[in-house]
Structure formats: C-alpha cells, structure tokens
Scaffold this motif. Sequence first.
Motif, PDB file in Angstrom:
ATOM      1  N   LEU A 732       0.551  -1.810   0.142  1.00 29.00           N
ATOM      2  CA  LEU A 732       0.069   0.263  -0.032  1.00 29.00           C
ATOM      3  C   LEU A 732       0.767   0.921   0.076  1.00 29.00           C
ATOM      4  O   LEU A 732       2.249   1.841   0.500  1.00 29.00           O
ATOM      5  CB  LEU A 732      -0.895   0.551   1.123  1.00 29.00           C
ATOM      6  N   ILE A 733       0.684   2.048  -0.892  1.00 25.82           N
ATOM      7  CA  ILE A 733       1.436   3.600  -0.655  1.00 25.82           C
ATOM      8  C   ILE A 733       0.504   4.400  -0.229  1.00 25.82           C
ATOM      9  O   ILE A 733      -0.359   4.508  -0.250  1.00 25.82           O
ATOM     10  CB  ILE A 733       0.932   3.738  -2.167  1.00 25.82           C
ATOM     11  N   ALA A 734       1.205   5.358   0.820  1.00 20.66           N
ATOM     12  CA  ALA A 734       1.258   5.958   1.653  1.00 20.66           C
ATOM     13  C   ALA A 734       0.597   6.946   1.256  1.00 20.66           C
ATOM     14  O   ALA A 734       0.974   7.226  -0.425  1.00 20.66           O
ATOM     15  CB  ALA A 734       2.078   6.060   2.731  1.00 20.66           C
ATOM     16  N   SER A 735      -0.919   7.799   1.658  1.00 16.71           N
ATOM     17  CA  SER A 735      -1.613   9.156   0.684  1.00 16.71           C
ATOM     18  C   SER A 735      -1.833   9.608   1.356  1.00 16.71           C
ATOM     19  O   SER A 735      -2.579   9.451   2.719  1.00 16.71           O
ATOM     20  CB  SER A 735      -1.781   8.538  -0.580  1.00 16.71           C
ATOM     21  N   ALA A 736      -2.034  10.693   1.461  1.00 15.00           N
ATOM     22  CA  ALA A 736      -2.836  12.200   2.781  1.00 15.00           C
ATOM     23  C   ALA A 736      -3.663  12.121   1.722  1.00 15.00           C
ATOM     24  O   ALA A 736      -5.090  13.198   1.953  1.00 15.00           O
ATOM     25  CB  ALA A 736      -1.669  13.739   2.660  1.00 15.00           C
ATOM     26  N   GLU A 737      -4.435  11.701   0.556  1.00 10.41           N
ATOM     27  CA  GLU A 737      -5.296  11.758  -0.486  1.00 10.41           C
ATOM     28  C   GLU A 737      -6.813  11.549   0.208  1.00 10.41           C
ATOM     29  O   GLU A 737      -6.165   9.747   0.665  1.00 10.41           O
ATOM     30  CB  GLU A 737      -5.417  11.864  -1.939  1.00 10.41           C
ATOM     31  N   PRO A 738      -7.904  11.621   0.097  1.00  8.40           N
ATOM     32  CA  PRO A 738      -9.342  10.886   0.799  1.00  8.40           C
ATOM     33  C   PRO A 738      -9.006   9.727   0.064  1.00  8.40           C
ATOM     34  O   PRO A 738      -8.397   9.663  -1.178  1.00  8.40           O
ATOM     35  CB  PRO A 738      -9.899  11.941   0.045  1.00  8.40           C
ATOM     36  N   PRO A 739      -9.905   8.660   0.613  1.00  5.68           N
ATOM     37  CA  PRO A 739      -9.619   7.486   0.571  1.00  5.68           C
ATOM     38  C   PRO A 739     -10.189   7.218  -1.121  1.00  5.68           C
ATOM     39  O   PRO A 739     -11.010   8.088  -1.076  1.00  5.68           O
ATOM     40  CB  PRO A 739     -11.122   6.652   1.610  1.00  5.68           C
ATOM     41  N   SER A 740      -9.849   6.120  -1.863  1.00  3.10           N
ATOM     42  CA  SER A 740     -10.726   6.354  -3.376  1.00  3.10           C
ATOM     43  C   SER A 740     -10.929   4.955  -2.888  1.00  3.10           C
ATOM     44  O   SER A 740     -11.149   3.999  -2.322  1.00  3.10           O
ATOM     45  CB  SER A 740      -9.536   6.879  -4.181  1.00  3.10           C
ATOM     46  N   GLY A 741     -11.405   4.222  -4.220  1.00  2.00           N
ATOM     47  CA  GLY A 741     -11.907   2.704  -4.274  1.00  2.00           C
ATOM     48  C   GLY A 741     -10.953   1.433  -3.858  1.00  2.00           C
ATOM     49  O   GLY A 741      -9.825   2.121  -4.280  1.00  2.00           O
ATOM     50  N   VAL A 742     -11.345   1.053  -3.431  1.00  2.00           N
ATOM     51  CA  VAL A 742     -10.705  -0.762  -2.910  1.00  2.00           C
ATOM     52  C   VAL A 742     -11.071  -1.718  -3.505  1.00  2.00           C
ATOM     53  O   VAL A 742     -10.354  -2.511  -4.061  1.00  2.00           O
ATOM     54  CB  VAL A 742      -9.761  -0.618  -1.833  1.00  2.00           C
ATOM     55  N   GLY A 743     -12.412  -2.057  -3.378  1.00  2.00           N
ATOM     56  CA  GLY A 743     -12.614  -3.395  -4.200  1.00  2.00           C
ATOM     57  C   GLY A 743     -13.600  -4.343  -5.035  1.00  2.00           C
ATOM     58  O   GLY A 743     -13.198  -5.173  -5.161  1.00  2.00           O
ATOM     59  N   GLU A 744     -12.732  -3.092  -6.439  1.00  3.44           N
ATOM     60  CA  GLU A 744     -12.737  -4.235  -7.561  1.00  3.44           C
ATOM     61  C   GLU A 744     -11.056  -3.186  -8.186  1.00  3.44           C
ATOM     62  O   GLU A 744     -11.100  -4.130  -9.228  1.00  3.44           O
ATOM     63  CB  GLU A 744     -13.705  -2.837  -8.620  1.00  3.44           C
ATOM     64  N   VAL A 745     -10.473  -2.359  -7.378  1.00  6.60           N
ATOM     65  CA  VAL A 745      -9.063  -2.153  -8.306  1.00  6.60           C
ATOM     66  C   VAL A 745      -8.282  -2.576  -8.740  1.00  6.60           C
ATOM     67  O   VAL A 745      -7.340  -3.123  -9.933  1.00  6.60           O
ATOM     68  CB  VAL A 745      -8.996  -0.868  -7.530  1.00  6.60           C
ATOM     69  N   ALA A 746      -8.104  -4.354  -7.638  1.00  4.02           N
ATOM     70  CA  ALA A 746      -7.294  -4.658  -8.205  1.00  4.02           C
ATOM     71  C   ALA A 746      -7.055  -6.316  -9.163  1.00  4.02           C
ATOM     72  O   ALA A 746      -6.676  -6.814  -9.410  1.00  4.02           O
ATOM     73  CB  ALA A 746      -7.075  -5.769  -6.625  1.00  4.02           C
ATOM     74  N   VAL A 747      -9.035  -6.069  -9.729  1.00  3.03           N
ATOM     75  CA  VAL A 747      -9.031  -7.040 -10.520  1.00  3.03           C
ATOM     76  C   VAL A 747      -8.554  -6.948 -12.216  1.00  3.03           C
ATOM     77  O   VAL A 747      -8.088  -8.018 -12.775  1.00  3.03           O
ATOM     78  CB  VAL A 747     -11.064  -7.114 -10.988  1.00  3.03           C
ATOM     79  N   PRO A 748      -8.491  -4.864 -12.663  1.00  3.30           N
ATOM     80  CA  PRO A 748      -7.914  -5.030 -14.064  1.00  3.30           C
ATOM     81  C   PRO A 748      -7.091  -5.681 -14.041  1.00  3.30           C
ATOM     82  O   PRO A 748      -6.688  -6.330 -15.408  1.00  3.30           O
ATOM     83  CB  PRO A 748      -8.600  -3.420 -13.737  1.00  3.30           C
ATOM     84  N   PRO A 749      -6.001  -5.342 -13.776  1.00  5.55           N
ATOM     85  CA  PRO A 749      -4.500  -5.517 -13.887  1.00  5.55           C
ATOM     86  C   PRO A 749      -4.368  -7.314 -13.769  1.00  5.55           C
ATOM     87  O   PRO A 749      -2.972  -7.626 -14.217  1.00  5.55           O
ATOM     88  CB  PRO A 749      -3.711  -5.236 -13.102  1.00  5.55           C
ATOM     89  N   VAL A 750      -4.813  -8.162 -13.476  1.00  5.63           N
ATOM     90  CA  VAL A 750      -5.065  -9.420 -13.596  1.00  5.63           C
ATOM     91  C   VAL A 750      -3.949 -10.412 -15.073  1.00  5.63           C
ATOM     92  O   VAL A 750      -3.197 -10.965 -15.073  1.00  5.63           O
ATOM     93  CB  VAL A 750      -5.406 -10.303 -12.739  1.00  5.63           C
TER      94      VAL A 750
END
Length: 773
Positions: A732-750
């Motif tokens: 996980l890359i540390a970030s100060a930005e507001p949370p963004s999507g998680v539930g679907e984002v690991a599907v496309p690159p596989v």
Amino acid sequence: MSSTKQRPAGGTEHPRNKQRRRFLLGALGVTGALVIGWGVVPPRSRTGVPDMFPASPGQIALNGWIKIGTDGTVTVAVPPVEMGQGIDTAFAMLVAEELGVPLDRVRTQTVTRERIYGNVAALVDSMPIHPDDDGKPWARALRWMLAKSARELGLIITASSSSVADAWQPLREAAASARTILVEAAARNWNVDPGAVSIRDGMIVGPDERRLPIEHLAGDASRLRPPSSVTLKPASSYTLLGTPAPRVDVAPKTDGSAVFALDVRPPGLRYAAVSLCPKFGGTLARFRESAVRAMPGVVAVVRLDGLSGGPCGIAVIGEHYWQARQALDSASPTWNEGPHATLDSDRIDAVLSAELAGPRDGITYRTQGDGLHAFDDSRGGSVIEAEYRVPYLAHAAMEPTNCTAQVSGGRVRLWAPTQAATLARLVAARVAGVSGDQVDIEVPFIGGGFGRRAESDFVAQAVSVALHANGRPVQVIWSREDDLRHDFYRPQVHARLRARIDGTTPIAIASRSVGQSILAQELGRTFGAPGIGLDRYTTEGMFDMPYEFAHQHVAHLNVDLPVPIGFWRSVGHSYNAFFLECFVDEIAAAAGRDPLELRRALLRAHPRHVRVLDAAAQAAGIEGSMPAASGDGRQAYGIAMHASFGSVAAQVAEVSLQDGQVRVHRIVCAIDCGFVVNPQIVGQQVESGVIFGLSAALYGDIRIAGGQVVQSNFTDYPVVTMASAPLIETHLIASAEPPSGVGEVAVPPVAPAVANALYRLTGKRIRRLPILL
C-alpha cells in the motif's frame, strides 16, 4: 498465503499535461434535466436531523447518522450493504475516531430510505471525464452540479467502489457534529468553556479531569442546535484510522449468528422454488399445474411474467423449500422458445467481428492531437495492430439469488440482498401497485454481490410471488443452475487497437471496440427508458488512460444482442485493462523497448502512477527492466498497471507452465487508494480481486448454444481454488489524499499481467480470454 505492507508515498505531483484534450459528449442530456433543474437549489446537507435515523428504546439520535444508547454504545447508519468488503468496519472506524469512542462500542445499522444517504460519488464519477481534465473549470462545474443532483436523487446504491470515498466527508462531519454538541452540553453542565472539554475513550473529559460517560449527556446534547460547521480531526492525531483494526463482523460470521438473506425467518414464512425459461426471450407455454397442486405442502402456483428483465417461468410456494422443489419437478413445463432459439456463441462472435470490421464508427469518447489522422499513410514510422476478445462472464456469487417478500395490508416488506435499495423499492412498489413509501426494506448480509445484486429482477419476482401468499412472507430461492443460467453477464467485447511508432517512440494510439451497452439495458429494465447511446462503462480504462501518447482516439460501437448483461466487478475496466496493457507490451516489443521502461516513459506527467508501478516491480524483485524468462525457460514475469475508481494498481505476475498448464505462483500488487482507513481490509480486498480476476482470466467463459447458456454450476464454470491460488503480496502506497476505490481495483490488472508473463515465457501473444495455450 498473502501479505500486506504499507510503503511511504515519496515524490510530488507534476502539473497536469497541458496538451489539448476533447470529449464528444453529445448524450450529456442523460443528467442535463437534473443539472438544470437543481442548479439553483441550495446544496442538501448530508448530516441530516435526528428524525431521519429513528431511535429505538434506550437510544437518542443526535443527527441523521449517529445514535447514542443508554448503555454507551454508538450506532452508526450504514447505507451501503456489507457483502464482505468491510464497509461496516470502515464506517464504525470513521465514527469511533472522530467521536472519540472505542471501536468495540460502535454498532452499525443498515439504512435504506432517506436522501442524505444517497451515493453522491457514484453519480459524480459516472460521466466520461478524463482525470487530466478534472481541474478544468468545465469539469469542476459539471462535477459540482452532478453532486447537487445526486444529493437530490438520494440513490442508495453500493457500487463503483465508492462507499468509503462517499462517506469519508459526511460521516466524519456527522460524528464531529455529535462530538461538538456533547462537548457543549458538558460545558454548560459544568459551567466551563467548551474549549476545555474533550471526548476520550467514550468519556467526556473536562477541567481537573472530571469525567462523564457520553450517554449521560446525550439527551441534553440532542436538544442543542447542531453547529453550522465543524472542525475535523487532523490526520496527525488519528489513533484508530490507518490501523489494521479487527473487523466488526468477525464474531457473527464465525459463530454462526450472522444473518444472510437466506437466513431470514420472519413469522409465517413460506418458501418458493422456481423453474425459469432456459431460452433468451422465451415464454411459458404450458405445464402440469394439477400435478403440481396435488403434491404435499403446496400452497400456490404462480406464473412468472419476467419482470425487470428477469425470465418467465413458474414458482411453487410450499410450506417448506424441499416440498416446493419436489412439486416443481412434477411440472414438466413446455416453453415457447421465442425469437432467439438458434443463437449461439459462434453467431455472436461473427456479429461482433463483422461490426468491428464494418464501417460504423460508433461513439468517440476521446480524441487528442491529430486523433485518427495520425494514422494517415503519409505519416512516417510504422503501424502495428492487434485484435482482442473477451467472453461473457457470470457473477457466480457463493450465495445464489434469493429474496424474501411479504405483501399485506397495502404494504410491502422486503428482506432483500440488494446493492440498490432505492431501485429495489421502486420496482417492488410498481409490482405491488403501491407507493414507494409503502415499501420497507431490510438488507441482510450478502454472500457476494459483484454487481449482480444491483439488479432488481429477483425483487420483482419475489413480490409477484408474495402477492399469492395470502399476506404471508415468502422466500424465493434459486438453485445454483438458475443463478448461472439467468445472470446479467459481463458483455462479450471485441476490440482493435492500433499504434504508430516513430523509431523507438510510440506517438499515437487508437482503440475501437464493439459490444453491448450495460447502461442501455439497465435503463430499459429499471425505468423502461431507451438507451441514450453514450455509456462510459464501454470504454472506461481506455478513454481515460494515463499514458501520454501525443495522438489518441477511443471509440465504441454499441451492438444490440439478446443476451442480458449487467454490471460485473470493475465493469469496463475488467476488459479494457486487458486490451490496453497487453497492447502496451506489444508496442514495447515493436519499438524495441523494455515494457517496464516504456510505461515509465509514457507516464512522465503522472508520477503517482510511476510510483505505484515501481513499487510493484521492486517488491517483485525487478530492478530496472523486466527480466527474461528463467534459465530453463519455464518461468517468467509479466507486469500491468491500471487506474480505476480513483485508485491506481500495478501487478507483477510470476507464471510458469507445468505439463502445458498455466500456473500462477505469485501476484505482487501495489496500490495507491488514497488514505487507507484499514490496511488489513484493503489487503483482503486486493486478494479477493486478484482471485476474482484470475478466475476469469484462466477459466471464465459463458457459452451460448440453442439460445441458452451452456454452463450450469462450478463443475463447468470453475473458479480458482485454494489449492491453485497464488501467493498474493499487497503493498500500500501511503497517501494524504481522501480514500478512493478498493473493492474492484485489483481485478483489471490480473489478466494482462498473466498474459504478458506468458508471452515472455512462450513467445505467443494472448489476445483472447480465457487463456488457452
């Protein structure tokens, strides 16, 4: 096995690429009326008032999100549905941190009605706006107006990986508002300055360390005027957010007390089994109704008319499910096959191939620089081209489709595993002939949604069955075979990609895809409205690519086919990432460049993406460039990077061939999803996404023959099992930005990461899924 690690952010964002970019948004009128009508309306507050979150005995509501119990427990409203993604825990953590109470004293309660709970983020992100254009005045204005429209619509829906992103601001503000009035009540009680009062560990703390439990002052606080503005805690003072706090649903899901939709047992419950027409567009001709009614325990027999896009068929209501199922087996239905009885996969392939080769342009979603003119014969350099194909895919959630409904006294009550409570209420009211206010919905835990539960066909079906149950609740249960053969599938899509390369520099890219429009079907099923043509889901992940090709052109042609399609985990990103990331590797080979180095070069103005790409490569042990296949030629690495739902994910796949079969040993994933509320849950979602995407890449393929789906169960629609699952590492890359999507984002690159590894291993390009060597 899996592991999750957090990595420092590092680096700073460069200015946005200033090159000219243009969208062709002729169908913007889909939200135009809303935007115009509500453009002058003051923004609706999302904190709400106590009446919106009714208190049970022993509770006091402080606003539309927070209730305090006399036992010191804090109850938080949760509009999104918990289906394994950790929403309940995330919402509880946000409130516990901002209010100043222990996490184990926070409870969650699903809410399904008030507008303040509507998902704003999902609608704001529904338009095809390129991320590089976000800072432009027109884009800011459009997003602002869409946000106002979303607040008025109040659409409660769990979709687009937006639950935490959407709640991040309003939920913390609601907790801060509750904290402020509790502090004010204590200050008045003690006759001290509010600045000398705080809340720690559920206790209101004043001067000289005097203390009161928050529940002692909840009543006084509820009578105070809420603040017009609040000050949120700075991230530097967080003690809970950002930690791997235990999930709040672990205990009920391990001791068996968790209630899923199939577990609901309202008094007087009956059960219904269904027999559904196997053919697309088919209807019921006849069945042995007298034989069915003669079976033990049969209460009623119902003809199903195929509401909200669902199939026609028969439902049998019984005192017990087994009785209903056995009676149904005696029905011997005969079906009118309808107009699509000869449809098969070969015909669908031929239609899509012909359209891809045909003259129709479709809708242009992005053109930049010289667009298609960059491919004129007069230009220098070389042009490469490749065609890709992906099949229909089912959702195949572990919990089959089901819904419990009761129609009594002019009201409808639902126990529905729905991702879209607002739409479920609308559909239920329409079927029962009542107003939306006469429909009550309880949403239990869902055993897997993935977009399938955003549909309302099963809700309409349950209500239509309940109308024949004499006021008693009925639980309609589909078999696994029903579930797989009557899904709303991810669409089958064909795409042609081209690139122009000048020496070793790629200067232009063009994509043209053909397939069905999810949005067009969804509008028709739910609202009876025609499609508008424009559908960002068809090209998401392609029109908004971060790669800095000087000339770009992205288009999609909608093709009308009778196969029902719908939202599938990561939607268009799931296949556009495969097209684009495999093609980038092809460009690298044609340009004589390393695929990792080329990606870095094409992302010069996007350091966030480079940071994620490098994190994945380094974690996989790759330094500088992609290594060749191992010395024995039997193991290799592939890489892919994709941005979706506001986040960026990169994956490295370590792949081998064993007896001619693909074996994925390890997937290393780096992700920047903004501020991480709970790293443990993010890691779980990445692992889930990898397994989901890998199952599709290796096995997923819904085939059509004789106008119906061939597959029926996990025997012929397999998924990755524990024995075949790879080691998954999450960084996980540390970030100060507001949370963004998680539930679907690991599907496309596989899929592209595995496909690119196989090319390095075999020299064969994978341009069609599932992967067949």
